[in-house]
Design a protein around this motif. Structure first.
Motif, PDB file in Angstrom:
ATOM      1  N   LYS A   1      49.158  39.084  69.342  1.00  0.00           N
ATOM      2  CA  LYS A   1      49.572  37.421  69.663  1.00  0.00           C
ATOM      3  C   LYS A   1      49.383  36.766  71.024  1.00  0.00           C
ATOM      4  O   LYS A   1      49.109  35.977  71.311  1.00  0.00           O
ATOM      5  CB  LYS A   1      50.643  37.218  68.903  1.00  0.00           C
ATOM      6  CG  LYS A   1      52.086  37.982  70.051  1.00  0.00           C
ATOM      7  CD  LYS A   1      53.165  37.796  69.979  1.00  0.00           C
ATOM      8  CE  LYS A   1      53.663  38.527  70.752  1.00  0.00           C
ATOM      9  NZ  LYS A   1      55.662  37.843  70.087  1.00  0.00           N
ATOM     10  N   GLU A   2      48.705  37.958  71.924  1.00  0.00           N
ATOM     11  CA  GLU A   2      48.218  38.054  73.310  1.00  0.00           C
ATOM     12  C   GLU A   2      47.135  37.377  73.364  1.00  0.00           C
ATOM     13  O   GLU A   2      46.437  37.669  74.766  1.00  0.00           O
ATOM     14  CB  GLU A   2      49.150  38.957  73.784  1.00  0.00           C
ATOM     15  CG  GLU A   2      50.174  39.094  73.802  1.00  0.00           C
ATOM     16  CD  GLU A   2      51.723  37.502  74.428  1.00  0.00           C
ATOM     17  OE1 GLU A   2      50.759  37.237  75.437  1.00  0.00           O
ATOM     18  OE2 GLU A   2      52.638  38.110  73.914  1.00  0.00           O
ATOM     19  N   THR A   3      45.827  37.546  73.206  1.00  0.00           N
ATOM     20  CA  THR A   3      44.846  37.732  72.812  1.00  0.00           C
ATOM     21  C   THR A   3      44.461  35.850  72.565  1.00  0.00           C
ATOM     22  O   THR A   3      45.311  34.902  72.246  1.00  0.00           O
ATOM     23  CB  THR A   3      43.634  38.192  71.593  1.00  0.00           C
ATOM     24  OG1 THR A   3      44.189  39.558  71.496  1.00  0.00           O
ATOM     25  CG2 THR A   3      42.597  37.736  71.575  1.00  0.00           C
ATOM     26  N   PRO A   4      43.638  35.964  73.985  1.00  0.00           N
ATOM     27  CA  PRO A   4      43.601  34.806  74.665  1.00  0.00           C
ATOM     28  C   PRO A   4      42.700  34.016  72.905  1.00  0.00           C
ATOM     29  O   PRO A   4      41.791  34.602  72.763  1.00  0.00           O
ATOM     30  CB  PRO A   4      43.446  34.582  75.857  1.00  0.00           C
ATOM     31  CG  PRO A   4      42.902  35.941  76.743  1.00  0.00           C
ATOM     32  CD  PRO A   4      43.950  36.848  75.649  1.00  0.00           C
ATOM     33  N   SER A   5      42.550  33.119  73.235  1.00  0.00           N
ATOM     34  CA  SER A   5      41.668  32.280  72.513  1.00  0.00           C
ATOM     35  C   SER A   5      40.118  32.266  73.273  1.00  0.00           C
ATOM     36  O   SER A   5      39.125  32.346  72.149  1.00  0.00           O
ATOM     37  CB  SER A   5      41.784  30.423  72.338  1.00  0.00           C
ATOM     38  OG  SER A   5      43.016  30.162  72.099  1.00  0.00           O
ATOM     39  N   SER A   6      39.634  32.337  74.146  1.00  0.00           N
ATOM     40  CA  SER A   6      38.694  32.937  74.696  1.00  0.00           C
ATOM     41  C   SER A   6      38.265  33.799  74.171  1.00  0.00           C
ATOM     42  O   SER A   6      36.875  33.971  73.248  1.00  0.00           O
ATOM     43  CB  SER A   6      38.229  32.185  75.621  1.00  0.00           C
ATOM     44  OG  SER A   6      39.459  33.626  76.390  1.00  0.00           O
ATOM     45  N   VAL A   7      39.032  34.848  74.250  1.00  0.00           N
ATOM     46  CA  VAL A   7      38.564  36.728  73.801  1.00  0.00           C
ATOM     47  C   VAL A   7      38.802  36.442  71.953  1.00  0.00           C
ATOM     48  O   VAL A   7      37.732  37.153  71.568  1.00  0.00           O
ATOM     49  CB  VAL A   7      39.769  36.979  74.300  1.00  0.00           C
ATOM     50  CG1 VAL A   7      39.252  38.759  73.714  1.00  0.00           C
ATOM     51  CG2 VAL A   7      39.950  37.615  75.970  1.00  0.00           C
TER      52      VAL A   7
ATOM     53  N   ARG B   1      37.941  24.066  59.137  1.00  0.00           N
ATOM     54  CA  ARG B   1      37.501  24.129  60.802  1.00  0.00           C
ATOM     55  C   ARG B   1      37.212  25.310  61.518  1.00  0.00           C
ATOM     56  O   ARG B   1      36.245  26.208  61.851  1.00  0.00           O
ATOM     57  CB  ARG B   1      38.205  23.583  60.818  1.00  0.00           C
ATOM     58  CG  ARG B   1      39.550  23.806  61.652  1.00  0.00           C
ATOM     59  CD  ARG B   1      40.274  23.646  62.738  1.00  0.00           C
ATOM     60  NE  ARG B   1      41.465  23.819  62.778  1.00  0.00           N
ATOM     61  CZ  ARG B   1      42.099  24.231  63.888  1.00  0.00           C
ATOM     62  NH1 ARG B   1      42.625  23.210  65.344  1.00  0.00           N
ATOM     63  NH2 ARG B   1      44.351  24.512  63.575  1.00  0.00           N
ATOM     64  N   ALA B   2      38.514  26.877  60.241  1.00  0.00           N
ATOM     65  CA  ALA B   2      38.068  27.960  60.820  1.00  0.00           C
ATOM     66  C   ALA B   2      36.676  28.176  60.395  1.00  0.00           C
ATOM     67  O   ALA B   2      36.249  29.072  61.449  1.00  0.00           O
ATOM     68  CB  ALA B   2      39.282  28.717  60.798  1.00  0.00           C
ATOM     69  N   GLY B   3      35.966  28.032  59.840  1.00  0.00           N
ATOM     70  CA  GLY B   3      34.753  28.794  59.321  1.00  0.00           C
ATOM     71  C   GLY B   3      33.983  28.815  60.279  1.00  0.00           C
ATOM     72  O   GLY B   3      32.921  29.440  60.664  1.00  0.00           O
ATOM     73  N   LEU B   4      33.544  27.408  61.325  1.00  0.00           N
ATOM     74  CA  LEU B   4      33.068  27.331  62.282  1.00  0.00           C
ATOM     75  C   LEU B   4      32.808  28.494  62.665  1.00  0.00           C
ATOM     76  O   LEU B   4      31.202  28.602  63.735  1.00  0.00           O
ATOM     77  CB  LEU B   4      33.299  26.194  63.352  1.00  0.00           C
ATOM     78  CG  LEU B   4      33.078  24.886  62.299  1.00  0.00           C
ATOM     79  CD1 LEU B   4      33.681  23.608  62.986  1.00  0.00           C
ATOM     80  CD2 LEU B   4      31.390  24.529  62.551  1.00  0.00           C
ATOM     81  N   GLY B   5      33.445  29.369  63.051  1.00  0.00           N
ATOM     82  CA  GLY B   5      33.848  30.264  64.518  1.00  0.00           C
ATOM     83  C   GLY B   5      33.410  31.743  63.811  1.00  0.00           C
ATOM     84  O   GLY B   5      32.658  32.342  64.595  1.00  0.00           O
ATOM     85  N   MET B   6      32.317  31.545  62.253  1.00  0.00           N
ATOM     86  CA  MET B   6      31.570  32.669  62.289  1.00  0.00           C
ATOM     87  C   MET B   6      29.765  32.340  62.009  1.00  0.00           C
ATOM     88  O   MET B   6      29.543  33.166  62.040  1.00  0.00           O
ATOM     89  CB  MET B   6      32.011  33.483  60.821  1.00  0.00           C
ATOM     90  CG  MET B   6      33.677  33.616  60.828  1.00  0.00           C
ATOM     91  SD  MET B   6      34.334  33.436  58.829  1.00  0.00           S
ATOM     92  CE  MET B   6      34.012  35.750  59.084  1.00  0.00           C
TER      93      MET B   6
ATOM     94  N   ILE C   1      40.725  30.004  67.295  1.00  0.00           N
ATOM     95  CA  ILE C   1      39.882  29.358  67.832  1.00  0.00           C
ATOM     96  C   ILE C   1      39.784  28.349  68.898  1.00  0.00           C
ATOM     97  O   ILE C   1      39.404  28.829  69.785  1.00  0.00           O
ATOM     98  CB  ILE C   1      38.991  29.181  66.705  1.00  0.00           C
ATOM     99  CG1 ILE C   1      39.134  30.825  65.395  1.00  0.00           C
ATOM    100  CG2 ILE C   1      37.813  28.657  67.336  1.00  0.00           C
ATOM    101  CD1 ILE C   1      38.312  30.485  64.124  1.00  0.00           C
ATOM    102  N   PHE C   2      40.488  27.441  68.568  1.00  0.00           N
ATOM    103  CA  PHE C   2      40.150  26.848  69.145  1.00  0.00           C
ATOM    104  C   PHE C   2      41.586  26.288  70.485  1.00  0.00           C
ATOM    105  O   PHE C   2      41.405  24.925  70.914  1.00  0.00           O
ATOM    106  CB  PHE C   2      40.058  25.652  67.977  1.00  0.00           C
ATOM    107  CG  PHE C   2      39.266  25.463  67.486  1.00  0.00           C
ATOM    108  CD1 PHE C   2      37.234  25.036  67.745  1.00  0.00           C
ATOM    109  CD2 PHE C   2      39.069  25.741  65.962  1.00  0.00           C
ATOM    110  CE1 PHE C   2      36.768  24.767  67.022  1.00  0.00           C
ATOM    111  CE2 PHE C   2      37.873  25.586  65.013  1.00  0.00           C
ATOM    112  CZ  PHE C   2      36.772  25.464  65.702  1.00  0.00           C
TER     113      PHE C   2
END
Length: 209
Positions: free
Chosen positions: A22-28, A79-84, A205-206
Motif C-alpha cells: 500500500k505504500e508503493t506510490p502511483s508512479s512506481v 479505466r484500469a485496463g489502460l495501464g496494461m 494507477i491514476f
C-alpha cells in the motif's frame, strides 16, 4: 473449457509483490504494471504462427522465422485496463487499440457499460482484453460479449490478479476465451474486492485514492 494460464515467472512475482504494498506510490505502480504487462505479453502471444522468410545477414542469406501476418487488437476495459496497454504495444507496435468503458455499480456490484470503440476488422484480429483485476468476472464477461458481437473469434483475457470467483464465471460464460493472469488470489470480500489483492487498481494507477 477455457484454459487458465498463471504466468508465475519470478520477476513478475517480485514486481507484483511491490505493487501490492500500500505504500508503493502511483508512479512506481504504473511502471511495474507496464513491465509486467510486457512480460505477460510474451506468453499471451506464444502460439502466434510463424513463416519462413529469406534474410540477407552481413555474412550470408538465411531462411529465418517471422510472424505470419497476425493482426492484433488490444482492448483495455476502462479505466484500469489502460495501464496494461503500453507494455503490450511495446511488444506489438502494430497492434490497433480499442476501448470498452464499464463501471461497477457500488450497490449491486454489477458492471454498467458506457462506451465501446473497437478497431475495424475485428473479425480478422486476435483480441487481447486487458483489466488488472478479475474480481467477480462481470465486467470481463460483458466486455467479451461486446467483442464477440464484432465477429471476433480469437479473444484472450489478460489480467494481473484474479479471484477464483471471477475465473469460474469467465470460464463458465465464455469457455472459448483463455485467461492469462500473474496470480490467483484467495477470495472476494463482502464488497467484491480481491483478497489479498492490491486495492483499486484504477485509483492506484491514476492517483485518485
Amino acid at each position: 473449457m477455457s484454459t487458465l494460464h498463471v504466468i508465475d515467472h519470478p520477476m513478475i512475482q517480485h514486481k507484483l509483490t511491490i505493487m501490492r504494498d500500500k505504500e508503493t506510490p502511483s508512479s512506481v505502480f504504473r511502471q511495474l504494471l507496464y513491465e509486467i504487462s510486457l512480460m505477460m505479453g510474451y506468453e499471451v502471444t506464444r502460439d502466434f504462427p510463424l513463416q519462413d522468410v529469406e534474410v540477407e545477414t552481413p555474412l550470408e542469406v538465411a531462411t529465418l522465422k517471422k510472424i505470419a501476418g497476425k493482426k492484433v487488437a488490444i482492448v483495455p476495459i476502462l479505466r484500469a485496463g489502460l495501464g496494461m496497454v503500453d507494455g503490450l504495444r511495446e511488444l506489438i507496435p502494430v497492434a490497433r487499440v480499442g476501448f470498452i468503458g464499464l463501471y461497477r455499480d457500488e450497490t449491486t456490484h454489477q458492471p454498467v457499460p458506457y462506451y465501446c470503440k473497437l478497431p475495424k476488422g475485428m473479425e480478422h484480429r486476435m483480441c487481447i482484453l486487458t483489466d488488472p483485476m478479475l474480481a467477480t468476472g462481470g465486467s470481463a464477461c460483458d466486455a467479451i460479449d461486446l467483442v464477440k458481437k464484432t465477429g471476433c473469434k480469437d479473444i484472450r483475457l489478460m489480467c494481473l490478479v484474479a479471484a477464483p470467483e471471477g475465473v469460474r464465471k469467465v470460464q463458465e460464460t465464455h469457455p472459448d476465451v483463455d485467461i492469462y493472469v500473474a496470480a490467483v488470489d484467495r477470495e472476494l470480500n463482502s464488497n467484491c474486492y480481491i483478497l489479498p489483492g492490491l486495492g483499486d487498481a484504477g485509483d492506484r494507477i491514476f492517483g485518485t485514492i
